[in-house]
Structure formats: structure tokens, C-alpha cells
Design an enzyme around this catalytic site. Sequence first.
Site, PDB file in Angstrom:
ATOM      1  N   LYS A 149       0.860  -1.199   0.000  1.00 34.62           N
ATOM      2  CA  LYS A 149       0.000   0.000   0.000  1.00 34.62           C
ATOM      3  C   LYS A 149       0.887   1.236   0.000  1.00 34.62           C
ATOM      4  CE  LYS A 149      -3.262   3.055   0.650  1.00 34.62           C
ATOM      5  NZ  LYS A 149      -4.155   3.447  -0.474  1.00 34.62           N
TER       6      LYS A 149
ATOM      7  N   CYS B  28      -0.791  11.630  -6.192  1.00 34.90           N
ATOM      8  CA  CYS B  28      -1.047  12.246  -4.906  1.00 34.90           C
ATOM      9  C   CYS B  28      -1.196  13.760  -5.059  1.00 34.90           C
ATOM     10  CB  CYS B  28       0.076  11.893  -3.945  1.00 34.90           C
ATOM     11  SG  CYS B  28       0.133  10.116  -3.678  1.00 34.90           S
TER      12      CYS B  28
ATOM     13  N   SER C 206      -6.599   4.560 -10.682  1.00 31.39           N
ATOM     14  CA  SER C 206      -8.045   4.690 -10.915  1.00 31.39           C
ATOM     15  C   SER C 206      -8.341   5.983 -11.688  1.00 31.39           C
ATOM     16  CB  SER C 206      -8.772   4.728  -9.573  1.00 31.39           C
ATOM     17  OG  SER C 206      -8.160   5.658  -8.710  1.00 31.39           O
TER      18      SER C 206
ATOM     19  N   ASN D 125       3.974   6.788  -6.320  1.00 30.13           N
ATOM     20  CA  ASN D 125       2.600   7.084  -6.705  1.00 30.13           C
ATOM     21  C   ASN D 125       2.463   8.575  -7.002  1.00 30.13           C
ATOM     22  OD1 ASN D 125      -0.112   7.592  -6.884  1.00 30.13           O
ATOM     23  ND2 ASN D 125      -0.678   6.307  -5.130  1.00 30.13           N
TER      24      ASN D 125
ATOM     25  N   LYS E 202       3.835   5.372 -10.733  1.00 34.72           N
ATOM     26  CA  LYS E 202       2.437   4.997 -10.961  1.00 34.72           C
ATOM     27  C   LYS E 202       1.737   6.239 -11.466  1.00 34.72           C
ATOM     28  CE  LYS E 202      -1.436   2.427 -10.191  1.00 34.72           C
ATOM     29  NZ  LYS E 202      -1.747   1.887  -8.856  1.00 34.72           N
TER      30      LYS E 202
HETATM   31  C1  YRO Z   1      -5.819   9.369  -4.305  1.00 37.63           C
HETATM   32  C2  YRO Z   1      -4.772   9.569  -3.222  1.00 37.63           C
HETATM   33  C3  YRO Z   1      -5.421   9.459  -1.848  1.00 37.63           C
HETATM   34  C4  YRO Z   1      -4.184  10.961  -3.383  1.00 37.63           C
HETATM   35  C5  YRO Z   1      -3.624   8.562  -3.395  1.00 37.63           C
HETATM   36  C6  YRO Z   1      -3.915   7.141  -2.924  1.00 37.63           C
HETATM   37  C7  YRO Z   1      -4.921   6.441  -3.785  1.00 37.63           C
HETATM   38  C8  YRO Z   1      -6.167   6.079  -3.306  1.00 37.63           C
HETATM   39  C9  YRO Z   1      -6.602   6.372  -1.921  1.00 37.63           C
HETATM   40  O1  YRO Z   1      -5.871   5.991  -0.956  1.00 37.63           O
HETATM   41  O2  YRO Z   1      -7.680   6.980  -1.827  1.00 37.63           O
HETATM   42  N1  YRO Z   1      -7.078   5.440  -4.113  1.00 37.63           N
HETATM   43  C10 YRO Z   1      -6.781   5.142  -5.411  1.00 37.63           C
HETATM   44  O3  YRO Z   1      -7.611   4.556  -6.162  1.00 37.63           O
HETATM   45  N2  YRO Z   1      -5.558   5.465  -5.915  1.00 37.63           N
HETATM   46  C11 YRO Z   1      -4.616   6.121  -5.143  1.00 37.63           C
HETATM   47  O4  YRO Z   1      -3.518   6.402  -5.660  1.00 37.63           O
END
Ligand code: YRO
Length: 313
Positions: free
Chosen positions: A44, A131, A195, A128, A165
Site C-alpha cells: 500500500k 497524490c 483509478s 505514486n 504509478k
Molecule cells: C488518491 C490519493 C489518496 C491521493 C492517493 C492514494 C490512492 C487512493 C486512496 O488511498 O484513496 N485510491 C486510489 O484509487 N488510488 C490512489 O492512488
Amino acid sequence: PTLQATFYGHTYDNPFMNASGVHCMTTTELDALADSAAGSFVTKSATAEAREGNPEPRYVNVDLGSINSMGLPNLGLDYYLDDAIKRQASHPDQPFVMSVASYQGFNEYVANMRKIQESDYTGLVELNLSCPNVPGKPQMAYDFEDTDKLLTEIFAFYTKPFGVKLPPYFDIMHFDKIAAVLNQFDLKFVNCINSIGNGLYIDEATDTVVIKPKGGFGGIGGEYVKPTALANVRALKQRLNPSIEIIGTGGILTGRDAYEHLLCGASMLQVGTQLEKEGLGVFERLTAELLAILEAKGYASIAEFKGMLGTLD
Ligand SMILES: CC(C)(C)CCc1c(C(=O)O)[nH]c(=O)[nH]c1=O
């Protein structure tokens, strides 16, 4: 035929992994992934400090996929670094990927990577880039200049192998721009896609959204996203230096979906929504279905069709 997949110098039994965020929050979950039929796995996304994340419901499975606004719940970078260092020592023959994020924007990204550089972890990192950046700016990967600045700053000190990512892009000029930024750096891979951001799902029984955070806005995964995921894998593969491998993520429910990501040039494949829905058995099913496709087509290995998508010209 064999599903063996070579990725950054290691040969895996098959190309399948979990997508970061699914089934990878704790050491226990990571152990279960390591013991599953998945070829490899990713943790994660970690932030500098542990985070509770958003109020629930924050992840919901729906008929054609999923919607989530988890808010980066995680046990903190030290936890995942500690696990990763122990894991690479106890299972040196089973490399995996550690995902790193940031909730405070640019500076936290740099600080997190500096901590990993100074640690004993020597394996792959997935940065990632979906963010948040500083308030008032879009997510990092949608700001090409800040992404360039961030990678420049990281590569000034970071000597270990890593990739990024990416969120989906929807404009050919954006494929060109992000690829031009990324081609400047010695990245080992690019993972397409995260996503599809800020979708909205309405519950027909109640005329209400289904997740609590952000008024119901959340990242979309599952069947909904496969055409976008395939396009991003294909577009980045066509534009990036061949030394930068692609991880294909998004809309993989069947062996056929996996096969299509490989046709677009993916080396490894990540499964999120369908893993959440089906559990770890999804990897046995996907490997069996993909193997059956290779048999039916008379392929001995993935190399025989990887990146060989036909066009109509
Ligand atoms: C969207 C963020 C919270 C900024 C990063 C973590 C993340 C999340 C999340 O932890 O909400 N959900 C996703 O589908 N992709 C992600 O990269």
C-alpha cells in the site's frame, strides 16, 4: 506454454500482481500475497506518517467496477520499510515492489525517497504520482512541470531502482508531454493506470452517492476503465525509451483482459478491483485463463505476442 515474465532483471512465474491499495496494508496481507499464485506484489502506498484515511464508506464495489476515496490510509513509511527489509532478507529470491506516496505534496515525496535511499531496502519502489500537490494545483502527475522538478530532485540523490504509478491521461498531447518528461530519467518502469479520478456512482435505491468522502466523488476501477487503461499502456509503450518497462493496471477481470494489456506492451499486470471482489483465488483463475489463451493461439511464451497489437493501416 509458460507465463514466465521478466521484469527488471528477474523472471517471475507469471506477470500478475495486486494493485497497490488492495490486500497490501499489513505484513499479514503481504505474506498472504507472497504465498498466493500471484507472480509478485506491491505494498500500500506509504506516507511519512501513518494515516487513518477517510471516513467510511470509502471503498464500494459496484456492478461494473469500484469507486473509492480511501484517503491514503496506511501504517506509515517506517512500517513498510521495516517489513520490506525483513522480507528481502528472508526471501531474496522473491522481489516485490514498495509503493510510496505523499500527502503533504512535493517535499514529502522527496523526504520519503530520501529515507528509502538511506535505508537497507534495495528493491523496486513504485512512486505514486497521483497524490495531491500543493493546494490549488492538480495531482502531481497532471502538473508536468512539477513532475519534472520532482523527478529531477529525486534523481539528484536516489540511486536505487524505481518507477512511477500514473493516473490515466485522455489527450494525445498529454501522452506526449508525460512521456517527454519521463524519458529524461533512468526510470525502471511506468505503471499505467491508477483509478480514473473523481467519478460519481449513484445508488438507484436511495438516489444517494455510495461513498462518504468528497460528496461521493472517487476513483473508478474495474470494467469501466479497461479501454482507458489499454490506451495508456499502449501510448506510453510507444513513446517511452525501451529501457522503461510498463506495468499494465486497470480493468483486468479475465485472462483475455490480461492478454490485451500484454498485447499493448505491458510486462507485468496488476489487479485491483477484481482482487478486492474475488480474493486471492483470482490469481489462480487469471493464470489458468491466460495460459489457455496462449495454448489456443499456439504461443510458447508471452514474448511471442507482447506489444504486438495489430492496427488497421
Ligand atoms: C488518491 C490519493 C489518496 C491521493 C492517493 C492514494 C490512492 C487512493 C486512496 O488511498 O484513496 N485510491 C486510489 O484509487 N488510488 C490512489 O492512488
